[in-house]
Design a protein around this motif. Sequence first.
Motif, PDB file in Angstrom:
ATOM      1  N   PRO A 100      -2.359  81.062  80.687  1.00 55.43           N
ATOM      2  CA  PRO A 100      -2.326  81.723  81.637  1.00 55.43           C
ATOM      3  C   PRO A 100      -2.794  80.761  82.859  1.00 55.43           C
ATOM      4  CG  PRO A 100      -4.167  82.714  80.455  1.00 55.43           C
ATOM      5  CD  PRO A 100      -3.469  81.590  79.673  1.00 55.43           C
ATOM      6  N   LYS A 101      -1.735  80.650  83.951  1.00 54.51           N
ATOM      7  CA  LYS A 101      -1.806  79.865  85.123  1.00 54.51           C
ATOM      8  C   LYS A 101      -2.845  80.669  86.121  1.00 54.51           C
ATOM      9  CE  LYS A 101       2.659  78.312  85.137  1.00 54.51           C
ATOM     10  NZ  LYS A 101       3.871  77.855  86.000  1.00 54.51           N
ATOM     11  N   ASP A 152       4.139  80.743  89.740  1.00 53.17           N
ATOM     12  CA  ASP A 152       4.148  81.896  88.823  1.00 53.17           C
ATOM     13  C   ASP A 152       2.907  81.904  87.920  1.00 53.17           C
ATOM     14  OD1 ASP A 152       5.706  83.695  87.422  1.00 53.17           O
ATOM     15  OD2 ASP A 152       6.254  82.367  85.701  1.00 53.17           O
ATOM     16  N   ASP A 210      -0.519  83.854  86.558  1.00 51.44           N
ATOM     17  CA  ASP A 210      -0.802  84.922  86.060  1.00 51.44           C
ATOM     18  C   ASP A 210      -2.045  85.758  86.630  1.00 51.44           C
ATOM     19  OD1 ASP A 210       0.941  84.825  83.688  1.00 51.44           O
ATOM     20  OD2 ASP A 210       0.103  82.957  83.544  1.00 51.44           O
ATOM     21  N   VAL A 236      -0.199  90.268  90.432  1.00 53.02           N
ATOM     22  CA  VAL A 236      -0.799  89.653  89.586  1.00 53.02           C
ATOM     23  C   VAL A 236      -2.476  90.236  90.178  1.00 53.02           C
ATOM     24  CG1 VAL A 236       0.445  87.636  89.490  1.00 53.02           C
ATOM     25  CG2 VAL A 236      -1.181  87.690  91.158  1.00 53.02           C
ATOM     26  N   VAL A 262      -6.459  89.343  82.105  1.00 51.34           N
ATOM     27  CA  VAL A 262      -6.278  87.991  82.026  1.00 51.34           C
ATOM     28  C   VAL A 262      -7.168  87.396  80.841  1.00 51.34           C
ATOM     29  CG1 VAL A 262      -5.971  85.684  83.276  1.00 51.34           C
ATOM     30  CG2 VAL A 262      -5.604  87.841  84.598  1.00 51.34           C
ATOM     31  N   THR A 319      -0.331  85.136  78.222  1.00 48.90           N
ATOM     32  CA  THR A 319       0.548  84.866  79.537  1.00 48.90           C
ATOM     33  C   THR A 319       0.515  86.321  79.898  1.00 48.90           C
ATOM     34  OG1 THR A 319       2.501  85.305  78.142  1.00 48.90           O
ATOM     35  CG2 THR A 319       1.602  83.054  78.868  1.00 48.90           C
ATOM     36  N   GLU A 320      -0.142  87.647  79.312  1.00 42.94           N
ATOM     37  CA  GLU A 320      -0.030  88.888  79.941  1.00 42.94           C
ATOM     38  C   GLU A 320      -1.553  89.314  80.384  1.00 42.94           C
ATOM     39  OE1 GLU A 320       2.561  90.231  76.402  1.00 42.94           O
ATOM     40  OE2 GLU A 320       2.591  91.559  78.118  1.00 42.94           O
TER      41      GLU A 320
END
Length: 127
Positions: free
Chosen positions: A2-3, A45, A47, A79, A121, A126-127
Amino acid sequence: MPKILVVADVPWVVNGVHAALSEPGWELIDHDDPPTVPRAAHRNDVDAVVVDMQVKTMGGMAIIRALKEAQHVDGINPVPVILLLDRAADAFLAKRAGASAWVKKPFEAAELRSVMAAAGVARGTTE
């Protein structure tokens, strides 16, 4: 992985978030320009977004509202937004602003990671 967009301008707050989320599995992107948060979240983009209660001259609540507006009007993907509170009593404000979760500063690393997981998170996903 995750970002996470970290929106803060005070070094000890940024350092605290980095210390809490410095383990493998997180990608942290620092950002300190409140008006451009929605654009930065979309461009990177991300998360999730971690927002300090006050960044420069803009409050965390206004930053959250700007993100929500961009999601609604511009079609930016929603997000989770985690607000870093100055006082426990500010939880009311976080909820009212639409934050996904919140934690009072100063926070323990495990506390922030737990709040992130509660907001959906999780490190290494990534979800």
